[in-house]
Design an enzyme around this catalytic site. Structure first.
Site, PDB file in Angstrom:
ATOM      1  N   GLU A  28      43.070 -42.412  12.351  1.00  0.00           N
ATOM      2  CA  GLU A  28      41.649 -42.774  12.480  1.00  0.00           C
ATOM      3  C   GLU A  28      41.366 -43.748  13.613  1.00  0.00           C
ATOM      4  O   GLU A  28      40.210 -44.061  13.867  1.00  0.00           O
ATOM      5  CB  GLU A  28      41.132 -43.379  11.167  1.00  0.00           C
ATOM      6  CG  GLU A  28      40.754 -42.315  10.183  1.00  0.00           C
ATOM      7  CD  GLU A  28      40.229 -42.854   8.870  1.00  0.00           C
ATOM      8  OE1 GLU A  28      40.016 -44.086   8.755  1.00  0.00           O
ATOM      9  OE2 GLU A  28      40.057 -42.042   7.952  1.00  0.00           O
ATOM     10  N   LYS A  29      42.400 -44.219  14.296  1.00  0.00           N
ATOM     11  CA  LYS A  29      42.113 -45.047  15.477  1.00  0.00           C
ATOM     12  C   LYS A  29      41.255 -44.225  16.449  1.00  0.00           C
ATOM     13  O   LYS A  29      40.324 -44.730  17.048  1.00  0.00           O
ATOM     14  CB  LYS A  29      43.386 -45.525  16.163  1.00  0.00           C
ATOM     15  CG  LYS A  29      43.088 -46.382  17.402  1.00  0.00           C
ATOM     16  CD  LYS A  29      44.319 -46.919  18.046  1.00  0.00           C
ATOM     17  CE  LYS A  29      45.119 -45.857  18.733  1.00  0.00           C
ATOM     18  NZ  LYS A  29      44.417 -45.254  19.923  1.00  0.00           N
ATOM     19  N   ASP A  30      41.601 -42.942  16.556  1.00  0.00           N
ATOM     20  CA  ASP A  30      40.826 -42.027  17.411  1.00  0.00           C
ATOM     21  C   ASP A  30      39.737 -41.388  16.541  1.00  0.00           C
ATOM     22  O   ASP A  30      39.771 -40.185  16.257  1.00  0.00           O
ATOM     23  CB  ASP A  30      41.758 -40.969  18.004  1.00  0.00           C
ATOM     24  CG  ASP A  30      42.798 -41.595  18.904  1.00  0.00           C
ATOM     25  OD1 ASP A  30      42.443 -42.000  20.012  1.00  0.00           O
ATOM     26  OD2 ASP A  30      43.958 -41.720  18.471  1.00  0.00           O
ATOM     27  N   GLN A  72      37.843 -38.429  17.914  1.00  0.00           N
ATOM     28  CA  GLN A  72      38.731 -37.263  18.045  1.00  0.00           C
ATOM     29  C   GLN A  72      38.845 -36.529  16.699  1.00  0.00           C
ATOM     30  O   GLN A  72      38.808 -35.299  16.649  1.00  0.00           O
ATOM     31  CB  GLN A  72      40.113 -37.718  18.526  1.00  0.00           C
ATOM     32  CG  GLN A  72      41.174 -36.640  18.444  1.00  0.00           C
ATOM     33  CD  GLN A  72      42.468 -37.017  19.133  1.00  0.00           C
ATOM     34  OE1 GLN A  72      42.573 -36.900  20.337  1.00  0.00           O
ATOM     35  NE2 GLN A  72      43.475 -37.447  18.380  1.00  0.00           N
ATOM     36  N   ALA A 104      55.804 -41.356  22.794  1.00  0.00           N
ATOM     37  CA  ALA A 104      55.778 -42.826  22.761  1.00  0.00           C
ATOM     38  C   ALA A 104      55.430 -43.249  21.332  1.00  0.00           C
ATOM     39  O   ALA A 104      54.476 -43.993  21.086  1.00  0.00           O
ATOM     40  CB  ALA A 104      54.790 -43.399  23.779  1.00  0.00           C
ATOM     41  N   LEU A 105      56.228 -42.751  20.421  1.00  0.00           N
ATOM     42  CA  LEU A 105      55.914 -42.864  18.989  1.00  0.00           C
ATOM     43  C   LEU A 105      55.997 -44.312  18.498  1.00  0.00           C
ATOM     44  O   LEU A 105      56.877 -45.064  18.904  1.00  0.00           O
ATOM     45  CB  LEU A 105      56.885 -41.991  18.183  1.00  0.00           C
ATOM     46  CG  LEU A 105      56.889 -40.505  18.560  1.00  0.00           C
ATOM     47  CD1 LEU A 105      57.935 -39.745  17.751  1.00  0.00           C
ATOM     48  CD2 LEU A 105      55.507 -39.883  18.376  1.00  0.00           C
ATOM     49  N   SER A 114      50.135 -46.012  21.730  1.00  0.00           N
ATOM     50  CA  SER A 114      51.224 -45.838  22.709  1.00  0.00           C
ATOM     51  C   SER A 114      50.941 -46.657  23.958  1.00  0.00           C
ATOM     52  O   SER A 114      51.861 -47.055  24.682  1.00  0.00           O
ATOM     53  CB  SER A 114      51.360 -44.362  23.086  1.00  0.00           C
ATOM     54  OG  SER A 114      51.571 -43.613  21.923  1.00  0.00           O
ATOM     55  N   HIS A 124      52.243 -43.284  14.257  1.00  0.00           N
ATOM     56  CA  HIS A 124      52.656 -41.874  14.196  1.00  0.00           C
ATOM     57  C   HIS A 124      53.563 -41.631  12.984  1.00  0.00           C
ATOM     58  O   HIS A 124      53.415 -40.633  12.277  1.00  0.00           O
ATOM     59  CB  HIS A 124      53.464 -41.500  15.442  1.00  0.00           C
ATOM     60  CG  HIS A 124      52.694 -41.537  16.721  1.00  0.00           C
ATOM     61  ND1 HIS A 124      52.959 -42.443  17.722  1.00  0.00           N
ATOM     62  CD2 HIS A 124      51.675 -40.763  17.173  1.00  0.00           C
ATOM     63  CE1 HIS A 124      52.154 -42.233  18.737  1.00  0.00           C
ATOM     64  NE2 HIS A 124      51.357 -41.227  18.439  1.00  0.00           N
TER      65      HIS A 124
HETATM   66  O1  PAF Z   1      45.896 -38.199  19.671  1.00  0.00           O
HETATM   67  C1  PAF Z   1      46.705 -37.709  20.479  1.00  0.00           C
HETATM   68  O2  PAF Z   1      47.829 -38.181  20.642  1.00  0.00           O
HETATM   69  C2  PAF Z   1      46.303 -36.483  21.283  1.00  0.00           C
HETATM   70  O3  PAF Z   1      44.956 -36.531  21.625  1.00  0.00           O
HETATM   71  C3  PAF Z   1      46.639 -35.154  20.583  1.00  0.00           C
HETATM   72  C4  PAF Z   1      45.858 -34.969  19.305  1.00  0.00           C
HETATM   73  C5  PAF Z   1      48.133 -35.092  20.298  1.00  0.00           C
HETATM   74  C6  PAF Z   1      46.298 -33.987  21.511  1.00  0.00           C
HETATM   75  O4  PAF Z   1      47.012 -34.048  22.704  1.00  0.00           O
END
Ligand code: PAF
Length: 281
Positions: free
Chosen positions: A148-150, A153, A32-33, A186, A37
């Protein structure tokens, strides 16, 4: 662009690239780019010979089954988008290839998964660590690019990269926003028209909070953000915290001499959005 559908084929292709000494920039995605991305691919292209993108909706990182079920899957239009940017290889494995058997590995994230996303989505970061470590083993990238939104993560991935001694440079890239400030995600495509009209309040409030912070304490600023967003009937804050960018520990005073980021998760009906901004006060 080469479409690689399984890990055996990927191993062969990556093996050839390694023999040729070509550097690999890797952008893992769940598809869902969007422009966020695509910006990661542009960064990857600038710093590497080859850009590899993976598209895999990873079941182990969804703590909520209905979130997994409704996650957008639009491979054909993703491939069309990738054809227009610099992507040399797209890896689109099946679940049976990534998880031939149950992977029981556990990870030690220290404090990093005890707060915010980790606290509200139990098991989420274990799933992320599982898939990212598998992908790193398969793609063998020199650099990997994350948005950096995540924010949390990225911190977790940097942590496991060190801990598991992956020879990969983790590159974190700025949030890309829609014209009205909404952080690209997404999940945005799941919003109804009315929800979409209201969610820009999230980033607006975060940006305004940076000004409010100049004359308010940390806790007053946090309360103001939560109150302002919750006043909108479409939005319900799950958490908002202002934390140290390295340790993710809650900031108590602005005078603390660390870099600070305010991270938020908001429910919009049954969709959950996250965002963050840096605080410099
Ligand atoms: O950020 C994401 O889209 C996902 O968490 C990742 C890093 C692709 C892992 O599935």
């Amino acid at each position: 662009m080469k479409i690689v559908k399984n890990s055996k084929e990927l191993e062969r292709v990556v093996g050839q690239l390694k023999v040729q000494n070509r550097s690999i920039g890797f952008v893992p995605t769940m598809g869902a780019l969007h422009q966020g991305h695509l910006s990661l691919m542009e960064y990857a292209d600038k710093e590497n010979d080859i850009v590899v993108v993976s598209i895999f909706v990873n079941p182990t990182q969804f703590n909520d089954k209905s979130d997994y079920a409704k996650y957008p899957r639009i491979l054909e239009s993703d491939i069309e988008k990738l054809n227009k940017v610099k992507c040399d290889i797209v890896f689109t494995p099946e679940e049976s290839d990534m998880y031939p058997e149950e992977d029981k590995r556990q990870f030690d994230f220290g404090n990093l998964d005890k707060v915010m996303e980790g606290k509200h989505r139990p098991g989420h970061f274990r799933g992320v660590a599982l898939i990212v470590s598998k992908l790193f083993e398969m793609v063998k990238p020199d650099r990997a690019y994350f948005g950096e939104k995540d924010f949390q993560q990225v911190a977790i991935i940097k942590h496991i990269t060190k801990q598991l001694k992956f020879d990969v440079e983790i590159v974190s890239c700025p949030i890309i926003r829609e014209e009205d400030g909404l952080a690209m995600s997404s999940r945005n495509m799941l919003l109804t028209k009315a929800q979409r009209e209201n969610v820009s309040l999230i980033s607006e409030t975060l940006f305004e909070a940076k000004k409010i912070a100049k004359n308010s304490s940390v806790s007053e600023t946090k309360d103001w953000v939560i109150r302002t967003i919750n006043d909108n009937p479409f939005l319900k804050v799950e958490y908002f915290d202002i934390v140290d960018t390295e340790t993710l520990e809650t900031i108590k005073e602005w005078s603390q001499n660390v870099d600070k980021v305010g991270c938020i998760a908001v429910h919009v009906g049954n969709i959950r959005l996250i965002d963050n901004v840096r605080f410099y006060s």
